[in-house]
Design a protein around this motif. Structure first.
Motif, PDB file in Angstrom:
ATOM      1  N   SER A  51      57.670 -24.197 -77.100  1.00 26.86           N
ATOM      2  CA  SER A  51      56.860 -25.400 -77.265  1.00 26.86           C
ATOM      3  C   SER A  51      57.383 -26.492 -76.346  1.00 26.86           C
ATOM      4  O   SER A  51      58.562 -26.522 -75.995  1.00 26.86           O
ATOM      5  CB  SER A  51      56.860 -25.871 -78.723  1.00 26.86           C
ATOM      6  OG  SER A  51      58.165 -26.203 -79.137  1.00 26.86           O
ATOM      7  N   GLY A  52      56.468 -27.357 -75.963  1.00 29.69           N
ATOM      8  CA  GLY A  52      56.816 -28.456 -75.072  1.00 29.69           C
ATOM      9  C   GLY A  52      55.562 -29.162 -74.625  1.00 29.69           C
ATOM     10  O   GLY A  52      54.615 -29.300 -75.396  1.00 29.69           O
ATOM     11  N   TYR A  53      55.545 -29.555 -73.355  1.00 30.24           N
ATOM     12  CA  TYR A  53      54.380 -30.269 -72.828  1.00 30.24           C
ATOM     13  C   TYR A  53      54.237 -29.993 -71.336  1.00 30.24           C
ATOM     14  O   TYR A  53      55.199 -29.667 -70.648  1.00 30.24           O
ATOM     15  CB  TYR A  53      54.461 -31.772 -73.101  1.00 30.24           C
ATOM     16  CG  TYR A  53      55.650 -32.442 -72.461  1.00 30.24           C
ATOM     17  CD1 TYR A  53      55.555 -33.015 -71.197  1.00 30.24           C
ATOM     18  CD2 TYR A  53      56.879 -32.510 -73.122  1.00 30.24           C
ATOM     19  CE1 TYR A  53      56.650 -33.627 -70.600  1.00 30.24           C
ATOM     20  CE2 TYR A  53      57.973 -33.118 -72.544  1.00 30.24           C
ATOM     21  CZ  TYR A  53      57.854 -33.674 -71.285  1.00 30.24           C
ATOM     22  OH  TYR A  53      58.934 -34.272 -70.695  1.00 30.24           O
ATOM     23  N   PHE A  54      53.002 -30.137 -70.863  1.00 32.53           N
ATOM     24  CA  PHE A  54      52.717 -30.022 -69.437  1.00 32.53           C
ATOM     25  C   PHE A  54      52.913 -31.374 -68.778  1.00 32.53           C
ATOM     26  O   PHE A  54      52.589 -32.417 -69.358  1.00 32.53           O
ATOM     27  CB  PHE A  54      51.274 -29.539 -69.211  1.00 32.53           C
ATOM     28  CG  PHE A  54      51.058 -28.125 -69.641  1.00 32.53           C
ATOM     29  CD1 PHE A  54      51.423 -27.069 -68.826  1.00 32.53           C
ATOM     30  CD2 PHE A  54      50.501 -27.841 -70.881  1.00 32.53           C
ATOM     31  CE1 PHE A  54      51.240 -25.764 -69.232  1.00 32.53           C
ATOM     32  CE2 PHE A  54      50.305 -26.534 -71.296  1.00 32.53           C
ATOM     33  CZ  PHE A  54      50.677 -25.486 -70.463  1.00 32.53           C
ATOM     34  N   THR A  55      53.432 -31.366 -67.574  1.00 32.52           N
ATOM     35  CA  THR A  55      53.609 -32.602 -66.818  1.00 32.52           C
ATOM     36  C   THR A  55      52.295 -32.960 -66.118  1.00 32.52           C
ATOM     37  O   THR A  55      51.405 -32.119 -65.984  1.00 32.52           O
ATOM     38  CB  THR A  55      54.739 -32.448 -65.783  1.00 32.52           C
ATOM     39  OG1 THR A  55      54.401 -31.379 -64.887  1.00 32.52           O
ATOM     40  CG2 THR A  55      56.084 -32.172 -66.460  1.00 32.52           C
ATOM     41  N   PRO A  56      52.157 -34.211 -65.660  1.00 32.43           N
ATOM     42  CA  PRO A  56      50.924 -34.603 -64.976  1.00 32.43           C
ATOM     43  C   PRO A  56      50.642 -33.733 -63.744  1.00 32.43           C
ATOM     44  O   PRO A  56      51.563 -33.270 -63.063  1.00 32.43           O
ATOM     45  CB  PRO A  56      51.191 -36.051 -64.571  1.00 32.43           C
ATOM     46  CG  PRO A  56      52.180 -36.535 -65.585  1.00 32.43           C
ATOM     47  CD  PRO A  56      53.056 -35.341 -65.853  1.00 32.43           C
ATOM     48  N   ASP A 107      48.021 -40.209 -69.250  1.00 31.21           N
ATOM     49  CA  ASP A 107      47.785 -40.925 -70.509  1.00 31.21           C
ATOM     50  C   ASP A 107      47.905 -40.029 -71.736  1.00 31.21           C
ATOM     51  O   ASP A 107      47.998 -40.516 -72.856  1.00 31.21           O
ATOM     52  CB  ASP A 107      46.385 -41.563 -70.505  1.00 31.21           C
ATOM     53  CG  ASP A 107      46.244 -42.609 -69.414  1.00 31.21           C
ATOM     54  OD1 ASP A 107      47.254 -43.266 -69.091  1.00 31.21           O
ATOM     55  OD2 ASP A 107      45.130 -42.754 -68.880  1.00 31.21           O
ATOM     56  N   HIS A 108      47.845 -38.747 -71.524  1.00 31.19           N
ATOM     57  CA  HIS A 108      47.856 -37.791 -72.637  1.00 31.19           C
ATOM     58  C   HIS A 108      48.721 -36.604 -72.249  1.00 31.19           C
ATOM     59  O   HIS A 108      48.398 -35.883 -71.312  1.00 31.19           O
ATOM     60  CB  HIS A 108      46.416 -37.322 -72.920  1.00 31.19           C
ATOM     61  CG  HIS A 108      46.333 -36.240 -73.937  1.00 31.19           C
ATOM     62  ND1 HIS A 108      46.142 -36.502 -75.277  1.00 31.19           N
ATOM     63  CD2 HIS A 108      46.420 -34.892 -73.836  1.00 31.19           C
ATOM     64  CE1 HIS A 108      46.106 -35.358 -75.937  1.00 31.19           C
ATOM     65  NE2 HIS A 108      46.267 -34.372 -75.088  1.00 31.19           N
ATOM     66  N   PRO A 148      40.524 -34.808 -74.777  1.00 33.16           N
ATOM     67  CA  PRO A 148      39.080 -34.751 -75.028  1.00 33.16           C
ATOM     68  C   PRO A 148      38.220 -34.673 -73.771  1.00 33.16           C
ATOM     69  O   PRO A 148      37.254 -33.921 -73.728  1.00 33.16           O
ATOM     70  CB  PRO A 148      38.805 -36.038 -75.808  1.00 33.16           C
ATOM     71  CG  PRO A 148      40.114 -36.394 -76.421  1.00 33.16           C
ATOM     72  CD  PRO A 148      41.160 -35.903 -75.475  1.00 33.16           C
ATOM     73  N   GLU A 149      38.581 -35.429 -72.725  1.00 28.13           N
ATOM     74  CA  GLU A 149      37.743 -35.407 -71.519  1.00 28.13           C
ATOM     75  C   GLU A 149      37.770 -34.037 -70.844  1.00 28.13           C
ATOM     76  O   GLU A 149      36.790 -33.596 -70.253  1.00 28.13           O
ATOM     77  CB  GLU A 149      38.118 -36.526 -70.532  1.00 28.13           C
ATOM     78  CG  GLU A 149      39.471 -36.382 -69.853  1.00 28.13           C
ATOM     79  CD  GLU A 149      40.651 -36.953 -70.642  1.00 28.13           C
ATOM     80  OE1 GLU A 149      41.750 -37.006 -70.082  1.00 28.13           O
ATOM     81  OE2 GLU A 149      40.464 -37.343 -71.811  1.00 28.13           O
ATOM     82  N   TYR A 150      38.887 -33.334 -70.960  1.00 29.84           N
ATOM     83  CA  TYR A 150      38.969 -31.992 -70.387  1.00 29.84           C
ATOM     84  C   TYR A 150      38.136 -31.020 -71.220  1.00 29.84           C
ATOM     85  O   TYR A 150      37.417 -30.181 -70.677  1.00 29.84           O
ATOM     86  CB  TYR A 150      40.421 -31.522 -70.315  1.00 29.84           C
ATOM     87  CG  TYR A 150      40.561 -30.178 -69.655  1.00 29.84           C
ATOM     88  CD1 TYR A 150      40.568 -30.066 -68.273  1.00 29.84           C
ATOM     89  CD2 TYR A 150      40.663 -29.018 -70.420  1.00 29.84           C
ATOM     90  CE1 TYR A 150      40.682 -28.832 -67.656  1.00 29.84           C
ATOM     91  CE2 TYR A 150      40.774 -27.784 -69.806  1.00 29.84           C
ATOM     92  CZ  TYR A 150      40.777 -27.697 -68.437  1.00 29.84           C
ATOM     93  OH  TYR A 150      40.888 -26.468 -67.835  1.00 29.84           O
ATOM     94  N   LEU A 151      38.224 -31.137 -72.526  1.00 33.43           N
ATOM     95  CA  LEU A 151      37.413 -30.283 -73.395  1.00 33.43           C
ATOM     96  C   LEU A 151      35.926 -30.496 -73.128  1.00 33.43           C
ATOM     97  O   LEU A 151      35.149 -29.543 -73.075  1.00 33.43           O
ATOM     98  CB  LEU A 151      37.732 -30.557 -74.868  1.00 33.43           C
ATOM     99  CG  LEU A 151      39.097 -30.093 -75.355  1.00 33.43           C
ATOM    100  CD1 LEU A 151      39.349 -30.601 -76.770  1.00 33.43           C
ATOM    101  CD2 LEU A 151      39.201 -28.583 -75.302  1.00 33.43           C
TER     102      LEU A 151
END
Length: 166
Positions: A107-112, A123-124, A151-154
């Motif tokens: 688990s983690g996060y994607f960078t910009p 921003d997200h 949301p904008e990507y979805l």
């Protein structure tokens, strides 16, 4: 006779405990290599070699379930519209890695990053949980992605899917 049975059961129990530890010890470097390769995102051919031919891939948010060919089309690293952000050489940050038998959960996060001309991830943070199951050869045989798409990507992904269906 009871003494031999006790010795046999003890040996079996010791072997099974040792086997579980060995599985965990073997899975950790495979999982770490997987996430390091994913984070670097520079060698698509090598990344594809980490997967078994009978791969089952799932994206839980999009409700996709693909075989290996479908997965390769979905991940599609050669897509030139994707560009790393110059200030973020790693495409993802792995914060936690949990190993259990033949399964690893990272688990983690994607960078910009940029997709086309659009910047994503400023921003997200796209948080993720990726579950990997390895086969006896050390290849990923099942991958389940939980990615917190913004949301904008979805919305844009849903619109693209609707265009394909019409």
């Amino acid at each position: 006779m009871a003494r031999y049975l006790t010795i046999f059961i003890t040996l079996v129990l010791l072997w099974s405990c040792s086997s579980e530890k060995n599985d965990k010890d073997n899975i950790y470097p495979l999982a770490k290599h997987f996430f390091d390769t994913y984070s670097d995102r520079s060698d698509w051919e090598h990344f594809k070699q980490l997967y078994a031919d009978d791969l089952v891939f799932e994206d839980v948010i999009f409700r996709y379930r693909f075989d290996r060919t479908g997965f390769e089309n979905f991940y599609n690293w050669p897509d030139t519209l994707f560009q790393k952000h110059p200030e973020y050489p790693e495409t993802l940050i792995l914060e936690n890695l949990t190993i259990n038998d033949s399964t690893a959960i990272g688990s983690g996060y994607f960078t910009p990053f940029y997709y086309g001309e659009k910047l994503f991830g400023i921003d997200h943070q796209w948080r993720f949980v990726i579950e990997l199951t390895f086969d006896k050869q050390g290849l990923v045989k099942h991958q389940k992605d939980f990615i917190e798409y913004p949301p904008e990507y979805l919305k844009s992904a849903a619109e693209a899917l609707l265009k394909v269906e019409n």
